[in-house]
Design a protein around this motif. Structure first.
Motif, PDB file in Angstrom:
ATOM      1  N   ARG A 141      34.115  -5.802  38.299  1.00 60.41           N
ATOM      2  CA  ARG A 141      34.885  -4.614  38.675  1.00 60.41           C
ATOM      3  C   ARG A 141      34.007  -3.590  39.384  1.00 60.41           C
ATOM      4  N   ILE A 142      32.824  -3.361  38.858  1.00 57.49           N
ATOM      5  CA  ILE A 142      31.909  -2.405  39.484  1.00 57.49           C
ATOM      6  C   ILE A 142      31.523  -2.884  40.871  1.00 57.49           C
ATOM      7  N   ALA A 143      31.274  -4.179  41.015  1.00 61.14           N
ATOM      8  CA  ALA A 143      30.867  -4.719  42.316  1.00 61.14           C
ATOM      9  C   ALA A 143      31.975  -4.587  43.353  1.00 61.14           C
ATOM     10  N   TYR A 144      33.217  -4.883  42.958  1.00 67.81           N
ATOM     11  CA  TYR A 144      34.337  -4.753  43.903  1.00 67.81           C
ATOM     12  C   TYR A 144      34.536  -3.293  44.294  1.00 67.81           C
ATOM     13  N   ARG A 145      34.491  -2.387  43.332  1.00 67.89           N
ATOM     14  CA  ARG A 145      34.647  -0.967  43.637  1.00 67.89           C
ATOM     15  C   ARG A 145      33.557  -0.501  44.597  1.00 67.89           C
ATOM     16  N   ARG A 146      32.349  -0.960  44.361  1.00 67.32           N
ATOM     17  CA  ARG A 146      31.240  -0.558  45.232  1.00 67.32           C
ATOM     18  C   ARG A 146      31.472  -1.035  46.653  1.00 67.32           C
ATOM     19  N   ALA A 147      31.977  -2.259  46.811  1.00 64.85           N
ATOM     20  CA  ALA A 147      32.220  -2.799  48.149  1.00 64.85           C
ATOM     21  C   ALA A 147      33.256  -1.967  48.897  1.00 64.85           C
ATOM     22  N   PHE A 148      34.357  -1.635  48.227  1.00 65.90           N
ATOM     23  CA  PHE A 148      35.399  -0.841  48.866  1.00 65.90           C
ATOM     24  C   PHE A 148      34.902   0.563  49.198  1.00 65.90           C
ATOM     25  N   LEU A 149      34.220   1.195  48.253  1.00 62.36           N
ATOM     26  CA  LEU A 149      33.767   2.572  48.462  1.00 62.36           C
ATOM     27  C   LEU A 149      32.663   2.644  49.514  1.00 62.36           C
ATOM     28  N   ASN A 150      31.813   1.623  49.590  1.00 62.05           N
ATOM     29  CA  ASN A 150      30.790   1.596  50.632  1.00 62.05           C
ATOM     30  C   ASN A 150      31.439   1.496  52.011  1.00 62.05           C
ATOM     31  N   ALA A 151      32.465   0.649  52.134  1.00 62.59           N
ATOM     32  CA  ALA A 151      33.159   0.520  53.417  1.00 62.59           C
ATOM     33  C   ALA A 151      33.819   1.835  53.801  1.00 62.59           C
ATOM     34  N   ALA A 152      34.418   2.506  52.819  1.00 64.10           N
ATOM     35  CA  ALA A 152      35.054   3.798  53.087  1.00 64.10           C
ATOM     36  C   ALA A 152      34.020   4.830  53.519  1.00 64.10           C
ATOM     37  N   SER A 153      32.836   4.803  52.899  1.00 61.50           N
ATOM     38  CA  SER A 153      31.781   5.749  53.249  1.00 61.50           C
ATOM     39  C   SER A 153      31.258   5.495  54.661  1.00 61.50           C
ATOM     40  N   ILE A 154      31.077   4.223  55.016  1.00 64.07           N
ATOM     41  CA  ILE A 154      30.619   3.877  56.369  1.00 64.07           C
ATOM     42  C   ILE A 154      31.634   4.336  57.407  1.00 64.07           C
ATOM     43  N   LEU A 155      32.901   4.119  57.108  1.00 62.99           N
ATOM     44  CA  LEU A 155      33.955   4.536  58.042  1.00 62.99           C
ATOM     45  C   LEU A 155      33.991   6.053  58.168  1.00 62.99           C
ATOM     46  N   LYS A 156      33.817   6.756  57.067  1.00 62.76           N
ATOM     47  CA  LYS A 156      33.801   8.221  57.104  1.00 62.76           C
ATOM     48  C   LYS A 156      32.657   8.729  57.973  1.00 62.76           C
ATOM     49  N   ASP A 157      31.490   8.099  57.844  1.00 65.12           N
ATOM     50  CA  ASP A 157      30.345   8.502  58.670  1.00 65.12           C
ATOM     51  C   ASP A 157      30.631   8.259  60.154  1.00 65.12           C
ATOM     52  N   SER A 158      31.302   7.154  60.465  1.00 71.37           N
ATOM     53  CA  SER A 158      31.649   6.868  61.855  1.00 71.37           C
ATOM     54  C   SER A 158      32.607   7.917  62.405  1.00 71.37           C
ATOM     55  N   LEU A 159      33.590   8.298  61.603  1.00 70.62           N
ATOM     56  CA  LEU A 159      34.537   9.315  62.050  1.00 70.62           C
ATOM     57  C   LEU A 159      33.824  10.631  62.344  1.00 70.62           C
ATOM     58  N   LEU A 160      32.898  11.011  61.470  1.00 74.82           N
ATOM     59  CA  LEU A 160      32.159  12.257  61.682  1.00 74.82           C
ATOM     60  C   LEU A 160      31.307  12.170  62.947  1.00 74.82           C
ATOM     61  N   GLU A 161      30.652  11.026  63.139  1.00 72.49           N
ATOM     62  CA  GLU A 161      29.786  10.855  64.310  1.00 72.49           C
ATOM     63  C   GLU A 161      30.565  10.984  65.609  1.00 72.49           C
ATOM     64  N   PHE A 162      31.696  10.314  65.699  1.00 70.66           N
ATOM     65  CA  PHE A 162      32.407  10.298  66.978  1.00 70.66           C
ATOM     66  C   PHE A 162      33.198  11.587  67.202  1.00 70.66           C
ATOM     67  N   ARG A 163      33.607  12.259  66.143  1.00 73.87           N
ATOM     68  CA  ARG A 163      34.242  13.563  66.351  1.00 73.87           C
ATOM     69  C   ARG A 163      33.226  14.571  66.851  1.00 73.87           C
ATOM     70  N   GLU A 164      32.001  14.453  66.341  1.00 75.28           N
ATOM     71  CA  GLU A 164      30.932  15.318  66.846  1.00 75.28           C
ATOM     72  C   GLU A 164      30.628  14.990  68.301  1.00 75.28           C
ATOM     73  N   LEU A 165      30.643  13.723  68.631  1.00 70.74           N
ATOM     74  CA  LEU A 165      30.403  13.304  70.006  1.00 70.74           C
ATOM     75  C   LEU A 165      31.485  13.833  70.945  1.00 70.74           C
ATOM     76  N   ALA A 166      32.711  13.873  70.452  1.00 67.21           N
ATOM     77  CA  ALA A 166      33.814  14.373  71.274  1.00 67.21           C
ATOM     78  C   ALA A 166      33.666  15.865  71.559  1.00 67.21           C
ATOM     79  N   ARG A 167      32.931  16.569  70.684  1.00 64.68           N
ATOM     80  CA  ARG A 167      32.704  18.010  70.895  1.00 64.68           C
ATOM     81  C   ARG A 167      31.442  18.273  71.709  1.00 64.68           C
ATOM     82  N   CYS A 168      30.694  17.222  72.021  1.00 66.64           N
ATOM     83  CA  CYS A 168      29.399  17.378  72.685  1.00 66.64           C
ATOM     84  C   CYS A 168      29.579  17.786  74.146  1.00 66.64           C
TER      85      CYS A 168
END
Length: 291
Positions: A141-168
Motif C-alpha cells: 500500500r505504501i509503495a503504490y501510494r508513493r508511486a501515485f504521489l510521485n507522479a502527481a508531484s512531477i506533474l505539478k513541477d512541470s505545470l509550474l515550470e511551463f506556466r513560468e515559461l509562459a510568463r517569461c
C-alpha cells in the motif's frame, strides 16, 4: 577462515550482479496490502538490515581502502541485499514495491562500485545516500501510494515550470509566436486534469487493495502508469519552439491513455471538463499550425 578480496575484485563482482538485476516489474500483482505478510515482511527486514550493513562498511572502506577483509564484508552485505530483493519480488511484491527494490539494488550497487574504484569521503557519501532505508516501503500500500504521489508531484513541477515559461519575457527562452503561448497554456490545462485523475485513481486502487482484489490493483496501476508516461511525453513537447504535429500526437496519446483510467473512477464532471479542455487545446494547436 574467510577468503579476502581486493577493491578491484569487489567492483567487478558488483558490476556482474548489477547486470543481472531485472529490468521491469510491470503487471505484477501484490500479494498483500496494508500489512505485509510474514514472508514479505521478513524479506523487507533483511533488505533493511543489509542496507545498514552496506552503509557501515562504506565508512570503513573509505577509511581503510586497502583492507581486503572490509571488501569481503561489503560484498557479503551486497549479496544479502540482492538475495533479499529477489525474494521480495517472488513473495507478493506488487509492481511499485518490486520497482523500488530494483532501483535500490541498482543505486546501492552503483555507488558501492564507485567507492571500490575510487575510495573517498565523496564516494562513501554517495553510498550513504543510496542506503537511505526509508526508500524501501514496508507494505504494498505504501509503495503504490508513493508511486501515485510521485507522479502527481512531477506533474505539478512541470505545470509550474511551463506556466513560468509562459510568463517569461526573455526572447531566448519565451514562446516565439503569438500562437505558441495560447497553445502551451491550453495543453497545460489538460495536463492539470490528468493530475486530478491520479488522486481519484489512487483512491480506487486503495479500495481494490483493501478488498484484496489484487488483480484489479495491478490492472489499474498499469493504466495509471501508461497515463503518467503519456503526460510526461506531452510535457516534454512544451519546450519552445513548439512543433504542432508532435504536440498534437502527444495530446492524442494522453487522451487515449486518460480515458481507460478515467473509466475506473467514473466521474462525469471530470470527464466533461477533460473533453472541454481537450477541444480547446486542439483548437489552439490548429491556430498554431496556421500561424
Amino acid at each position: 577462515a574467510r577468503c579476502t578480496m581486493s577493491r578491484s575484485a569487489l567492483a567487478a563482482a558488483v558490476s556482474a550482479r548489477l547486470a543481472s538485476v531485472e529490468a521491469s516489474a510491470a503487471g505484477r500483482e501484490p500479494g498483500s496490502w496494508a500489512e505485509a505478510d510474514e514472508a514479505l515482511s521478513a524479506s523487507l527486514g533483511v533488505m533493511t538490515a543489509a542496507i545498514g550493513a552496506i552503509a557501515s562498511s562504506a565508512t570503513k572502506l573509505a577509511l581503510m581502502p586497502e583492507d581486503a577483509a572490509i571488501c569481503r564484508e561489503m560484498l557479503e552485505a551486497c549479496e544479502q541485499l540482492w538475495t533479499a530483493a529477489a525474494v521480495v519480488s517472488r513473495c507478493g511484491a506488487g509492481a511499485p514495491l518490486a520497482d523500488i527494490c530494483r532501483r535500490t539494488c541498482r543505486g546501492v550497487g552503483a555507488s558501492v562500485r564507485s567507492l571500490a574504484l575510487e575510495p573517498s569521503p565523496s564516494t562513501a557519501g554517495a553510498v550513504w545516500e543510496a542506503c537511505d532505508a526509508k526508500k524501501v516501503p514496508k507494505s504494498n500500500r505504501i509503495a503504490y501510494r508513493r508511486a501515485f504521489l510521485n507522479a502527481a508531484s512531477i506533474l505539478k513541477d512541470s505545470l509550474l515550470e511551463f506556466r513560468e515559461l509562459a510568463r517569461c519575457d526573455d526572447e531566448e527562452d519565451a514562446y516565439d509566436s503569438r500562437a505558441e503561448k495560447p497553445a502551451a497554456l491550453r495543453a497545460l490545462s489538460v495536463l492539470e486534469l490528468a493530475g486530478g485523475l491520479y488522486k481519484k485513481a489512487l483512491a480506487h486502487v486503495d479500495g481494490r487493495g483493501a478488498a484484496s482484489d489484487f488483480e484489479g490493483v495491478a490492472a489499474a496501476y498499469d493504466l495509471f502508469s501508461a497515463c503518467a508516461a503519456a503526460a510526461t511525453r506531452l510535457a516534454e513537447e512544451l519546450y519552445p519552439p513548439l512543433d504542432g504535429d508532435d504536440l498534437q500526437t502527444a495530446l492524442d496519446d494522453l487522451d487515449a491513455r486518460y480515458r481507460p483510467l478515467h473509466a475506473l473512477v467514473d466521474d462525469a464532471d471530470l470527464l466533461a471538463s477533460w473533453d472541454a479542455r481537450l477541444a480547446a487545446a486542439r483548437a489552439a494547436l490548429a491556430e498554431l499550425d496556421d500561424s
